[in-house]
Design an enzyme around this catalytic site. Structure first.
Site, PDB file in Angstrom:
ATOM      1  N   ARG A 184       0.882  -1.183   0.000  1.00 24.92           N
ATOM      2  CA  ARG A 184       0.000   0.000   0.000  1.00 24.92           C
ATOM      3  C   ARG A 184       0.905   1.213   0.000  1.00 24.92           C
ATOM      4  NH1 ARG A 184      -5.373   1.259   3.508  1.00 24.92           N
ATOM      5  NH2 ARG A 184      -6.120  -0.134   1.865  1.00 24.92           N
ATOM      6  N   HIS A 240      -7.291   0.815  -6.459  1.00 26.74           N
ATOM      7  CA  HIS A 240      -7.489  -0.089  -5.310  1.00 26.74           C
ATOM      8  C   HIS A 240      -8.199  -1.347  -5.841  1.00 26.74           C
ATOM      9  CE1 HIS A 240      -7.736  -1.481  -1.334  1.00 26.74           C
ATOM     10  NE2 HIS A 240      -8.610  -0.655  -0.805  1.00 26.74           N
ATOM     11  N   GLN A 271     -10.083  -3.991  -3.607  1.00 25.99           N
ATOM     12  CA  GLN A 271     -11.379  -3.536  -3.108  1.00 25.99           C
ATOM     13  C   GLN A 271     -12.483  -3.854  -4.115  1.00 25.99           C
ATOM     14  OE1 GLN A 271     -12.100  -1.941  -0.055  1.00 25.99           O
ATOM     15  NE2 GLN A 271     -14.128  -2.528  -0.760  1.00 25.99           N
ATOM     16  N   ASP A 297     -17.354   6.770  -1.462  1.00 24.17           N
ATOM     17  CA  ASP A 297     -16.127   6.641  -0.669  1.00 24.17           C
ATOM     18  C   ASP A 297     -15.903   7.992   0.008  1.00 24.17           C
ATOM     19  OD1 ASP A 297     -13.666   5.814   0.313  1.00 24.17           O
ATOM     20  OD2 ASP A 297     -12.638   5.812  -1.628  1.00 24.17           O
ATOM     21  N   CYS A 322     -16.376   1.225   0.565  1.00 26.65           N
ATOM     22  CA  CYS A 322     -15.182   0.417   0.868  1.00 26.65           C
ATOM     23  C   CYS A 322     -14.788   0.516   2.335  1.00 26.65           C
ATOM     24  CB  CYS A 322     -14.036   0.836  -0.045  1.00 26.65           C
ATOM     25  SG  CYS A 322     -13.494   2.530   0.185  1.00 26.65           S
ATOM     26  N   ARG A 373     -13.381  -9.127   1.298  1.00 26.41           N
ATOM     27  CA  ARG A 373     -11.962  -8.842   1.030  1.00 26.41           C
ATOM     28  C   ARG A 373     -11.129 -10.065   1.424  1.00 26.41           C
ATOM     29  NH1 ARG A 373     -10.093  -3.587   1.256  1.00 26.41           N
ATOM     30  NH2 ARG A 373      -8.144  -4.569   0.611  1.00 26.41           N
TER      31      ARG A 373
HETATM   32  N1  NVA Z   1     -10.093   6.340  -1.292  1.00 20.81           N
HETATM   33  C1  NVA Z   1      -9.715   5.952   0.042  1.00 20.81           C
HETATM   34  C2  NVA Z   1      -9.884   4.473   0.211  1.00 20.81           C
HETATM   35  C3  NVA Z   1      -9.559   3.938   1.566  1.00 20.81           C
HETATM   36  C4  NVA Z   1      -9.688   2.456   1.657  1.00 20.81           C
HETATM   37  C5  NVA Z   1      -8.279   6.370   0.309  1.00 20.81           C
HETATM   38  O1  NVA Z   1      -7.441   6.227  -0.589  1.00 20.81           O
HETATM   39  O2  NVA Z   1      -7.998   6.858   1.405  1.00 20.81           O
HETATM   40  N1   CP Z   2     -11.282  -0.505   2.372  1.00 24.22           N
HETATM   41  C1   CP Z   2     -10.022  -0.550   2.796  1.00 24.22           C
HETATM   42  O1   CP Z   2      -9.073  -0.800   2.038  1.00 24.22           O
HETATM   43  O2   CP Z   2      -9.888  -0.329   4.138  1.00 24.22           O
HETATM   44  P1   CP Z   2      -8.538  -0.086   4.950  1.00 24.22           P
HETATM   45  O3   CP Z   2      -8.015   1.260   4.556  1.00 24.22           O
HETATM   46  O4   CP Z   2      -8.953  -0.151   6.385  1.00 24.22           O
HETATM   47  O5   CP Z   2      -7.556  -1.163   4.590  1.00 24.22           O
END
Ligand code: NVA
Ligand code: CP
Length: 305
Positions: free
Chosen positions: A104, A131, A134, A220, A260, A288
């Protein structure tokens, strides 16, 4: 076996997703019946986090453990990445010691640079741009509740972010319609939108019109990780882009709601919707785990049936 990575949604074909979803159903069923399934004994997953996470860490770590392997958590703060070690050097070292890697990070390019020198499969656990894990879980969740997603309409309400970009790739692969409504100034980049054409992507200035007749309404956070400096401005700009009960009434009567997570009730979604009858967010989060177990099995062992 050819080395495969999962860096974005289009790294797998529709046939491969269909195979993965069949495996997911079987793996989930084993789990629900407390039947051990340990195809990855002695395999190790390294999870590299440059941003925070609850679900992604939990699902990959628990998933690898449940498949008989081990998972190691690494973060920028506790590794030499945080002190400027080049990502290529990190990839050389990590991929000589483990069997599979999940990352990540910020720019998709960082992930691609890691994968370019990695000896083992690399999975995108979220970047600024995508992502895919997801949306793989989300498409599986839709299918579990309502059958095939092909030909259906998905409404994306809010920011044209990493999750939205992965939905766009999924629309082309699974052949469904994606309605996207963003505030002015936050639209899907023209270049990205052009990739898909009108068949799989349509922009709506009015979020209510995007949701009209939709089979799935999804949203989101208004401010994704890495964009915190824009938070106050985004709260103002996105205030009309909340999924609320009035919007869900315009969607198909049996429409699902997904998010998500993490969610901000009262911002991108009302409590009434996320905690209401259309919402499948807890199934979505749980899936997931099951879809990623199928993904790791596939990347490490290929097709097992
Ligand atoms: N769009 C959000 C998703 C978190 C799982 C982010 O990137 O923070
Ligand atoms: N939806 C998702 O990826 O959640 P986290 O940021 O908690 O991993």
């Amino acid at each position: 076996m050819r080395l495969r990575h999962y860096l974005q949604f289009s790294d797998l074909s529709r046939t491969e997703y269909e195979y993965l979803f069949a495996r997911t159903r079987w793996i989930k069923d084993q789990f629900k019946h407390y039947k051990p399934y340990h195809p990855l004994v002695d395999r190790t997953l390294a999870m590299i986090f440059e941003k925070q996470s609850t679900r992604t860490r939990l699902s990959f770590e628990a998933g690898m453990h449940q498949l008989g392997g081990a998972a190691i958590f690494l973060s920028t703060r506790d590794t030499q990445l945080g002190r400027g070690e080049p990502v290529e050097d990190m990839a050389q070292v990590v991929s000589r010691m483990v069997d599979i890697v999940m990352i990540r990070t910020f720019d998709q390019e960082i992930l691609e640079r890691f994968a370019a020198v990695s000896r083992v499969p690399v999975i995108n656990g979220l970047t600024n741009e995508y992502h895919p894990c997801q949306v793989m879980g989300d498409v599986f969740t839709y299918t579990e509740h309502r059958g095939p997603i092909s030909g259906k309409t998905v409404a994306w309400i809010g920011d044209s972010n990493n999750v939205c970009n992965s939905w766009m790739k999924a629309a082309a692969i699974f052949d469904f319609n994606l309605h996207v409504s963003t505030p002015p100034g936050y639209e899907v980049e023209a270049e990205r939108a052009g990739e898909y054409g009108a068949k799989h992507f349509e922009h709506f200035a009015d979020p209510m019109e995007a949701a009209r007749g939709a089979d799935l309404v999804t949203t989101d956070v208004w401010t994704s990780m890495g964009f915190e400096d824009e938070d106050a401005e985004r709260k103002r700009d996105f205030s009309d882009w909340q999924v609320d009960a009035d919007m869900m009434r315009l969607a198909a009567p049996d429409a699902l709601f997904m998010h998500c997570l993490p969610a901000h009730r009262g911002e991108e979604v009302s409590a009434e919707v996320i905690d209401g009858p259309h919402s499948v967010v807890w199934d979505e989060a749980e899936n997931r785990l099951h879809t990623q177990k199928a993904l790791m099995e596939f990347l490490l062992l290929g097709k097992v049936e």
